[in-house]
Design a protein around this motif. Structure first.
Motif, PDB file in Angstrom:
ATOM      1  N   PRO A  14       0.852  -1.195   0.000  1.00  0.00           N
ATOM      2  CA  PRO A  14       0.000   0.000   0.000  1.00  0.00           C
ATOM      3  C   PRO A  14       0.885   1.242   0.000  1.00  0.00           C
ATOM      4  CG  PRO A  14       0.182  -0.843   2.227  1.00  0.00           C
ATOM      5  CD  PRO A  14       0.973  -1.790   1.359  1.00  0.00           C
ATOM      6  N   TYR A  16       0.858   5.402   0.340  1.00  0.00           N
ATOM      7  CA  TYR A  16       0.186   6.682   0.557  1.00  0.00           C
ATOM      8  C   TYR A  16       1.248   7.737   0.835  1.00  0.00           C
ATOM      9  CZ  TYR A  16      -2.735  10.252   2.656  1.00  0.00           C
ATOM     10  OH  TYR A  16      -3.347  11.442   2.955  1.00  0.00           O
ATOM     11  N   GLU A  18       4.289   8.312  -0.390  1.00  0.00           N
ATOM     12  CA  GLU A  18       5.602   7.734  -0.111  1.00  0.00           C
ATOM     13  C   GLU A  18       6.617   8.136  -1.177  1.00  0.00           C
ATOM     14  OE1 GLU A  18       6.270   6.102   2.572  1.00  0.00           O
ATOM     15  OE2 GLU A  18       4.432   5.128   3.282  1.00  0.00           O
ATOM     16  N   ASP A  46      -2.954   4.551  -2.604  1.00  0.00           N
ATOM     17  CA  ASP A  46      -4.146   4.845  -1.817  1.00  0.00           C
ATOM     18  C   ASP A  46      -4.436   6.350  -1.848  1.00  0.00           C
ATOM     19  OD1 ASP A  46      -6.233   4.667  -0.034  1.00  0.00           O
ATOM     20  OD2 ASP A  46      -4.967   4.456   1.738  1.00  0.00           O
ATOM     21  N   ASN A  74      -8.124   8.446  -0.965  1.00  0.00           N
ATOM     22  CA  ASN A  74      -7.516   7.774   0.168  1.00  0.00           C
ATOM     23  C   ASN A  74      -8.576   6.975   0.931  1.00  0.00           C
ATOM     24  OD1 ASN A  74      -6.701   8.325   3.415  1.00  0.00           O
ATOM     25  ND2 ASN A  74      -5.190   7.399   2.109  1.00  0.00           N
ATOM     26  N   ALA A  98       5.401   0.256   2.579  1.00  0.00           N
ATOM     27  CA  ALA A  98       6.340   0.878   1.646  1.00  0.00           C
ATOM     28  C   ALA A  98       7.378   1.734   2.350  1.00  0.00           C
ATOM     29  CB  ALA A  98       5.572   1.736   0.653  1.00  0.00           C
ATOM     30  N   ASP A  99       7.293   1.839   3.663  1.00  0.00           N
ATOM     31  CA  ASP A  99       8.172   2.803   4.333  1.00  0.00           C
ATOM     32  C   ASP A  99       9.492   2.202   4.798  1.00  0.00           C
ATOM     33  OD1 ASP A  99       7.325   1.213   6.366  1.00  0.00           O
ATOM     34  OD2 ASP A  99       6.260   2.764   7.468  1.00  0.00           O
ATOM     35  N   GLN A 101       9.977  -0.112   6.943  1.00  0.00           N
ATOM     36  CA  GLN A 101      10.017  -0.563   8.341  1.00  0.00           C
ATOM     37  C   GLN A 101      10.033  -2.078   8.464  1.00  0.00           C
ATOM     38  OE1 GLN A 101       6.709   2.043  10.007  1.00  0.00           O
ATOM     39  NE2 GLN A 101       8.275   2.221  11.582  1.00  0.00           N
ATOM     40  N   ARG A 203      11.159   4.425  10.323  1.00  0.00           N
ATOM     41  CA  ARG A 203      10.649   4.847   9.030  1.00  0.00           C
ATOM     42  C   ARG A 203      11.746   5.600   8.285  1.00  0.00           C
ATOM     43  NH1 ARG A 203       6.831   6.883   5.824  1.00  0.00           N
ATOM     44  NH2 ARG A 203       4.807   5.892   6.073  1.00  0.00           N
ATOM     45  N   ALA A 209       1.782   7.834   8.894  1.00  0.00           N
ATOM     46  CA  ALA A 209       0.459   8.409   8.681  1.00  0.00           C
ATOM     47  C   ALA A 209      -0.483   8.062   9.833  1.00  0.00           C
ATOM     48  CB  ALA A 209      -0.111   7.922   7.365  1.00  0.00           C
TER      49      ALA A 209
HETATM   50  N1  UDP Z   1      -0.829   3.774   3.987  1.00  0.00           N
HETATM   51  C1  UDP Z   1      -1.904   3.716   3.099  1.00  0.00           C
HETATM   52  N2  UDP Z   1      -3.003   4.506   3.326  1.00  0.00           N
HETATM   53  C2  UDP Z   1      -3.093   5.337   4.418  1.00  0.00           C
HETATM   54  C3  UDP Z   1      -2.003   5.350   5.339  1.00  0.00           C
HETATM   55  C4  UDP Z   1      -0.895   4.554   5.088  1.00  0.00           C
HETATM   56  O1  UDP Z   1      -1.872   2.977   2.117  1.00  0.00           O
HETATM   57  O2  UDP Z   1      -4.095   6.030   4.559  1.00  0.00           O
HETATM   58  C5  UDP Z   1       0.358   2.918   3.729  1.00  0.00           C
HETATM   59  C6  UDP Z   1       1.692   3.627   3.822  1.00  0.00           C
HETATM   60  O3  UDP Z   1       2.064   4.169   2.573  1.00  0.00           O
HETATM   61  C7  UDP Z   1       2.620   2.497   4.247  1.00  0.00           C
HETATM   62  C8  UDP Z   1       1.729   1.652   5.128  1.00  0.00           C
HETATM   63  O4  UDP Z   1       0.388   1.962   4.752  1.00  0.00           O
HETATM   64  O5  UDP Z   1       3.032   1.706   3.148  1.00  0.00           O
HETATM   65  C9  UDP Z   1       1.948   1.891   6.610  1.00  0.00           C
HETATM   66  O6  UDP Z   1       1.753   3.261   6.902  1.00  0.00           O
HETATM   67  P1  UDP Z   1       2.524   4.027   8.043  1.00  0.00           P
HETATM   68  O7  UDP Z   1       3.986   3.714   7.975  1.00  0.00           O
HETATM   69  O8  UDP Z   1       2.134   5.452   7.937  1.00  0.00           O
HETATM   70  O9  UDP Z   1       1.894   3.402   9.336  1.00  0.00           O
HETATM   71  P2  UDP Z   1       2.561   2.615  10.567  1.00  0.00           P
HETATM   72  O10 UDP Z   1       3.967   2.239  10.211  1.00  0.00           O
HETATM   73  O11 UDP Z   1       2.472   3.548  11.687  1.00  0.00           O
HETATM   74  O12 UDP Z   1       1.677   1.409  10.709  1.00  0.00           O
END
Ligand code: UDP
Ligand code: MG
Length: 319
Positions: A14, A16, A18, A46, A74, A98-99, A101, A203, A209
């Motif tokens: 996913p 968003y 990025e 997204d 979104n 995609a971040d 992590q 990240r 997000a």
């Molecule tokens: N993402 C998405 N839609 C959203 C928020 C996040 O597709 O509305 C994607 C974002 O690009 C990433 C993944 O979901 O690939 C995890 O997002 P994030 O790192 O912000 O969240 P966390 O690591 O806190 O779970």
């Protein structure tokens, strides 16, 4: 490789906003999976408002191995991932962020465990130094509550860095509920599972997000989709208050009737209070009864299948 060949492995990502890190992410991902004979990477855009989509289109180029699903706005990560899982064509389907992590280097481990028979392979987060107090303990509390009050079993640290078998994907597609977390859905489904421990990285670009507010909503959504016990909470309290206030009333009446041996000096006001307590109990109890009906309606509207058959372990016909 002709496009008609169905891929063995699908990687769902996913995306968003990025744009800053997506190219680096893509090349690290490809470096890990390029040796698999047949794979597809499905980027689900997204509704990004930066130029993530343009970057993805440039990355894909003429490659048939990269697909881009661009949502009209979104919809949130859970829905984006759901779209990706539904459209994936592989026998094994992996989801990851995609971040950067979730360490892409571990993908071969997931695949190995899948080849050894696990239908679901779940990444288990070991620690995340940068995570705040609230996020860490909030997550612990959340797991505790879910396990206590629902029939799903969530393992602490389990993430949505996951691989699912095509069979699990097919069952997944029969879960039409709207307020969903993919973890909750997959955990409900059962199947043979195994775990891959990993250390989440910080990240690499941009901001997470998920604010505390969003995480809170996610937690509430999972509790509500996995369990109906919050609906009964009022009933439990009512069920205690009603008999208590009745017994108290009887006690007070008898005590006064036999000449107030305990010297309580109960007046009419005392009886009125007790009557009020009883009525509050009755109200709570009837709210709980409404809750019971609601929980049945809730289960019906979720529209989950009654059961899921694990075809690989069943024998339907001989010969
Ligand atoms: N993402 C998405 N839609 C959203 C928020 C996040 O597709 O509305 C994607 C974002 O690009 C990433 C993944 O979901 O690939 C995890 O997002 P994030 O790192 O912000 O969240 P966390 O690591 O806190 O779970
Ligand atoms: Mg993240």
């Amino acid at each position: 490789m002709a496009s008609t060949v169905t891929p063995e492995l699908s990687i769902i990502v996913p995306v968003y906003n990025e744009a800053a890190g997506i190219e680096a992410f893509h090349s690290s991902l490809v470096a890990v999976i390029k040796d698999y004979k047949n794979y597809e990477i499905v980027y689900v855009n997204d509704g990004s408002s930066d130029d993530s989509l343009q970057k993805l289109q440039a990355l894909a180029g003429p490659s048939r191995a990269v697909r881009i699903i661009s949502l009209s706005r979104n919809f949130g990560k859970e829905i984006a991932v759901t779209a990706g899982i539904q459209l994936a064509r592989g026998q094994a389907i992996m989801t990851l962020d995609a971040d950067g992590q979730y360490p892409v280097e571990l993908i071969p481990k997931f695949i190995e465990q899948w080849e050894q028979g696990s239908q679901i392979v779940i990444g288990m987060r070991q620690s995340n130094q940068k995570e705040g107090f609230i996020k860490r303990y909030g997550s612990k509390l959340f797991h505790y509550l879910i396990n206590k009050y629902s029939d799903a079993h969530l393992v602490y640290g389990s993430t949505d860095y996951r691989l699912i078998d095509r069979e699990v994907q097919q069952a997944f597609m029969r879960m039409p509920e709207r307020n969903r977390t993919n973890r909750g859905v997959i955990d409900w489904l059962g199947f043979e599972r195994s775990y891959v421990p990993f250390h989440a990285k910080a990240r690499e670009h941009g901001e997470a997000a998920y604010s505390f507010k969003k995480l809170f909503k996610l937690a509430i959504d999972s509790v509500i989709s996995l369990s109906s016990s919050p609906l009964y909470a009022a009933a439990y309290i009512g069920a205690v208050i009603v008999p208590f206030s009745i017994l108290l009333g009887i006690f007070m009446a008898i005590e006064m009737a036999i000449g107030d041996p305990l010297n309580l000096n109960i007046t009419g006001g005392g009886f009125v209070l007790d009557l009020e307590l009883l009525l509050i109990g009755v109200l709570l109890l009837s709210q709980g009864i409404i809750g019971l009906y609601l929980s049945h309606i809730h289960a019906e509207t979720q529209g989950r299948p009654l059961y899921v058959i694990d075809e690989t372990k069943s024998i339907r016909t001989h010969g």
